[in-house]
Design a protein around this motif. Structure first.
Motif, PDB file in Angstrom:
ATOM      1  N   SER A 156     -86.054 -39.776 -31.717  1.00 52.33           N
ATOM      2  CA  SER A 156     -86.775 -38.321 -32.020  1.00 52.33           C
ATOM      3  C   SER A 156     -87.325 -38.110 -30.532  1.00 52.33           C
ATOM      4  CB  SER A 156     -87.762 -38.555 -33.040  1.00 52.33           C
ATOM      5  OG  SER A 156     -88.699 -39.644 -32.837  1.00 52.33           O
ATOM      6  N   PHE A 212     -85.902 -30.548 -33.802  1.00 53.24           N
ATOM      7  CA  PHE A 212     -85.150 -31.792 -34.402  1.00 53.24           C
ATOM      8  C   PHE A 212     -85.967 -32.902 -34.260  1.00 53.24           C
ATOM      9  CE2 PHE A 212     -80.585 -31.509 -36.091  1.00 53.24           C
ATOM     10  CZ  PHE A 212     -80.765 -30.032 -36.270  1.00 53.24           C
ATOM     11  N   GLY A 213     -86.634 -33.126 -33.000  1.00 55.10           N
ATOM     12  CA  GLY A 213     -87.477 -34.287 -32.805  1.00 55.10           C
ATOM     13  C   GLY A 213     -88.461 -34.455 -33.742  1.00 55.10           C
ATOM     14  N   HIS A 270     -87.230 -44.590 -29.233  1.00 53.03           N
ATOM     15  CA  HIS A 270     -87.161 -43.628 -30.253  1.00 53.03           C
ATOM     16  C   HIS A 270     -86.123 -42.441 -30.135  1.00 53.03           C
ATOM     17  CE1 HIS A 270     -90.285 -45.956 -32.642  1.00 53.03           C
ATOM     18  NE2 HIS A 270     -90.995 -46.192 -31.678  1.00 53.03           N
ATOM     19  N   SER A 286     -85.488 -37.970 -38.113  1.00 52.76           N
ATOM     20  CA  SER A 286     -85.601 -39.212 -37.454  1.00 52.76           C
ATOM     21  C   SER A 286     -85.101 -40.300 -38.210  1.00 52.76           C
ATOM     22  CB  SER A 286     -86.957 -39.293 -36.658  1.00 52.76           C
ATOM     23  OG  SER A 286     -87.215 -40.460 -36.302  1.00 52.76           O
ATOM     24  N   ILE A 328     -78.772 -39.482 -28.612  1.00 47.32           N
ATOM     25  CA  ILE A 328     -79.261 -40.465 -29.459  1.00 47.32           C
ATOM     26  C   ILE A 328     -78.794 -42.054 -29.337  1.00 47.32           C
ATOM     27  CG2 ILE A 328     -80.195 -38.435 -31.236  1.00 47.32           C
ATOM     28  CD1 ILE A 328     -77.722 -40.035 -33.076  1.00 47.32           C
ATOM     29  N   PRO A 382     -93.311 -37.473 -33.235  1.00 44.57           N
ATOM     30  CA  PRO A 382     -92.675 -38.595 -32.553  1.00 44.57           C
ATOM     31  C   PRO A 382     -93.388 -39.895 -31.944  1.00 44.57           C
ATOM     32  CG  PRO A 382     -92.134 -36.475 -32.169  1.00 44.57           C
ATOM     33  CD  PRO A 382     -93.124 -36.368 -32.761  1.00 44.57           C
TER      34      PRO A 382
END
Length: 448
Positions: free
Chosen positions: A61, A339-340, A59, A346, A50, A233
């Motif tokens: 995410s 998770f994204g 981004h 995010s 990240i 995302p």
């Protein structure tokens, strides 16, 4: 960072036997063990993965989703024989920033796709011609200084993030204090943590710095509270929801850096081969692992994520836990994708103050530079030789000094790409190449 450990000469004798492992490569853990084992890999790669989009304006995410999908594609293309995780590559931070300024995000992502294409082309040549030509093209005297340039050229970015208030751009003692606190915690975790915890100092540093920033009032939870639980995302998708921008400058800025990450890929394959007692360069073959890395990068860039590379952190998890299972690595990839798509996750990532990331970066960027120096030290390069001194000196000045080649308004080669190309040319043209290679092959065995 580039690993230096030599590849084992066979499936036995150089690494642990299969009986030393809790789970072998194709073993599928029980459900109760599967999730925590995969979560360890997720935590190991999370901080660095990240951080790259955070620095480049992409981004986080999308980076998580692209790393997960890229890893799954890699597993498929390597016949599920190599337990490696693909995460965001630090080598492309500056090139992506520069390419985005020149050609927009879509142009930068198309340039990142060409970096993946370089992997694919090299994989094809290795499949047909073997590996010797690549050994001669990427000697330590070229790659070592280039890696140093990547780390040192990013130093001003880390320093500005650490000591400036992003709202005003002015110097802030509070922000610098948070950055230094984050740096100290990261260093302490790296030095004193044991076992699996030793593999996640970046994550601990970010969490600790985040808590400190929260206490000092530098964190705003407004966007987190307003974020939906699940959210799509912000994929870039050149040619679909963004114009397919082909910029020669963006391509020339980004694509040559793939030569550096190919070296990193080779090093990681050698380390992983030694850890597992296999020889992945032969089976399933270096051409398959490069193809997986390249196509993973191309797919990730199409989504809007940074170029991918195999992660040493996850290799470390395998070495410590003695869990080789590709099912575990694949599980971590699935978790990253999930998770994204969590909107709250995010939003939470994007509330991390720049000072926290600056503090972590002060260590990480320095480690990148030091790994290039280590490569040259490990290979016993003789800087009493004029040839080595000239090549390293020119690369360092071009890369760190920020020399760029610009022709008109649409043609530009950034400092890192230019330093790489100049280094390759000097290595090919200066006399004494054969003698130098005998004493400093990138893949020769390093004495313990």
């Amino acid at each position: 960072m580039t690993a230096e450990t030599p590849a084992p000469q066979g499936g036995t004798g150089q690494g642990p036997s299969e009986h030393d492992f809790i789970y072998d490569i194709h073993d599928r853990p029980a459900a109760a063990a599967w999730l925590p084992l995969s979560a360890q890999h997720l935590f190991a790669m999370f901080g660095a993965t990240i951080l790259v989009p955070f620095l480049t304006g992409l981004h986080p995410s999308v980076a998580l989703v692209s790393s997960g999908i890229g890893t799954l594609l890699y597993i498929v293309l390597t016949k599920a024989q190599i337990p490696a995780y693909l995460g965001s590559s630090f080598a492309f931070i500056t090139p992506i920033i520069v390419a985005t300024q020149l050609a927009g995000v879509s142009g930068a992502m198309v340039g990142a796709m060409t970096a993946g294409l370089v992997f694919v082309v090299v994989a094809f040549f290795i499949r047909t011609s073997g590996i010797d030509w690549l050994m001669r093209l990427l000697p330590p005297i070229v790659i070592g200084p280039v890696i140093m340039c990547i780390g040192l050229s990013l130093a001003p970015v880390a320093v500005k993030m650490a000591m400036n208030d992003p709202a005003t751009g002015a110097y802030s003692l509070v922000h610098l204090g948070v950055a230094l606190f984050t740096l100290v915690i990261t260093i302490a975790c790296n030095m004193y943590f044991k076992g699996v915890l030793a593999l996640v100092p970046v994550l601990f540093g970010i969490v600790s710095g985040y808590v400190a920033a929260l206490v000092l009032g530098l964190v705003n939870f407004g966007t987190v509270l307003a974020a939906p639980l699940f959210a799509m995302p912000d994929f870039v998708l050149p040619g679909i929801n963004q114009p397919f921008t082909v910029s020669l400058s963006a391509i020339l800025i980004i694509a040559p850096v793939a030569l550096v990450t190919i070296t990193e890929h080779l090093g990681h394959q050698m380390v992983l081969s030694k850890v597992t007692g296999r020889d992945f360069l032969r089976k399933p073959g270096l051409h398959r692992s490069l193809l997986g890395d390249g196509l993973g990068t191309m797919l990730g860039a199409f989504l809007g994520g940074p170029p991918l590379t195999t992660y040493g952190e996850n290799i470390g998890v395998i070495a410590i836990t003695r869990v080789l299972s590709v099912w575990v690595v694949g599980g971590a990839a699935v978790l990253a994708v999930l998770f994204g798509f969590l909107g709250s996750v995010s939003a939470l990532i994007q509330t991390i103050p720049t000072a926290v990331m600056g503090g972590v970066s002060m260590l990480l960027f320095g480690v990148i530079a030091s790994s290039g120096l280590r490569m040259m030290v490990d290979r016993h390069l003789d800087f009493g030789r004029k040839r080595n001194l000239i090549i390293a000196s020119v690369i360092l000045v071009i890369g760190i000094g920020g020399v760029e080649l610009t022709v008109g308004e649409s043609f530009k080669i950034s400092n890192i790409a230019l330093a790489t190309l100049v280094g390759l040319l000097l290595n090919l043209l200066l006399p004494g190449r054969d003698a130098a290679e005998k004493g400093g092959s990138l893949f020769q065995k390093t004495e313990a």
